[in-house]
Design a protein around this motif. Structure first.
Motif: not given
Length: 259
Positions: A25-36
């Motif tokens: 479950n490593a967090i990609t840049y896209g995942m970081w960006s989607a959290i907000p």
């Protein structure tokens, strides 16, 4: 929904699952960006009261996807752009009025631990492991996330975690206040669900107001301001206050209506 996430609703509870079990479950840049955007959706939906974060499979999250770093963090500008996404995800979680709960199993390391600290509550299985490892990568940890960590575990424990990059087990994490409670792996889901049900049964006006005040205190505010006064005054004139007092005096469970 962004690749790597699963977002579901179950009555009053939203669940965001890191869904890359093959990568722990490593967090990609896209995942970081989607959290907000996920947080904003939960906050805006009157039917939802709590957000639960968890991981698919055996782990919560092993942290940021380091395989992206050579492409996305190879320059100062690239690192700044990447860090802006991480900071945005943390800020979105910490500024939520609705409570957030991290349900943690297995590895909760690096960015995964960073996100769990940004949540209001952390419930972990007895086999969980925790660590924040920027010192292993030559990175200086984010200021706001460092502040949150220090407020949670104190400066000495924050220094141990950040400067050494060593992992700690769930028992030690509970001792230093990094997690709220521990449960056997097979009982973690039920225990977390029971606590979430408790949150849903309480006055949402109280919960959201107090969550905002706590956020301001953690950020360094020492005295009430106009916003704090308004939060308390609005609650005093709200339906939940009248219902709570009447329920207490008549020895019955309250039925709060504020959403």
């Amino acid at each position: 929904m962004t690749d790597g996430f699963e977002f579901t609703r179950d009555g009053e509870v939203a669940r965001l699952t890191f869904a890359r079990p093959e990568k722990m479950n490593a967090i990609t840049y896209g995942m970081w960006s989607a959290i907000p955007d996920v947080v904003a959706e939960v906050e805006a939906d009157p039917a939802l009261k709590v957000l639960v974060l968890t991981g698919a499979g055996k782990h919560f999250s092993a942290g940021a996807d380091i395989s992206e770093f050579r492409d996305l963090r190879s320059t100062a500008d690239g690192a700044a752009t990447y860090d802006k996404a991480v900071d945005g995800a943390v800020a979105a979680l910490t500024s939520m009025r609705k409570p957030s709960v991290a349900m943690i199993q297995g590895n909760c390391i690096g960015g995964g631990c960073q996100l769990s600290v940004a949540c209001d509550f952390r419930f972990a299985s007895e086999d969980a492991r925790f660590g924040i490892t920027p010192a292993k990568l030559g990175i200086v940890f984010h200021f706001d996330s460092t502040r949150l960590l220090v407020s949670l575990v104190g400066p000495a424990n924050a220094k141990y975690l950040l400067l050494s990059g060593e992992l700690i087990d769930a028992v030690r994490a509970r001792e230093i206040g990094l997690v709220n409670d521990l449960h056997a792996a097979e009982g973690l889901t039920a225990a977390t669900a029971a606590f979430v049900d408790t949150l849903c049964s309480r006055s949402q006006a109280s919960i959201r107001g107090m969550n905002r005040i706590i956020e301001k205190i953690v950020a360094g505010q020492r005295t009430p301001d106009d916003e704090v006064d308004a939060i308390r005054l609005t609650a005093l004139h709200g339906e939940d206050y009248a219902e709570g007092v009447d329920a207490f005096l008549n020895r019955r469970p309250p039925k709060f209506t504020h959403r």
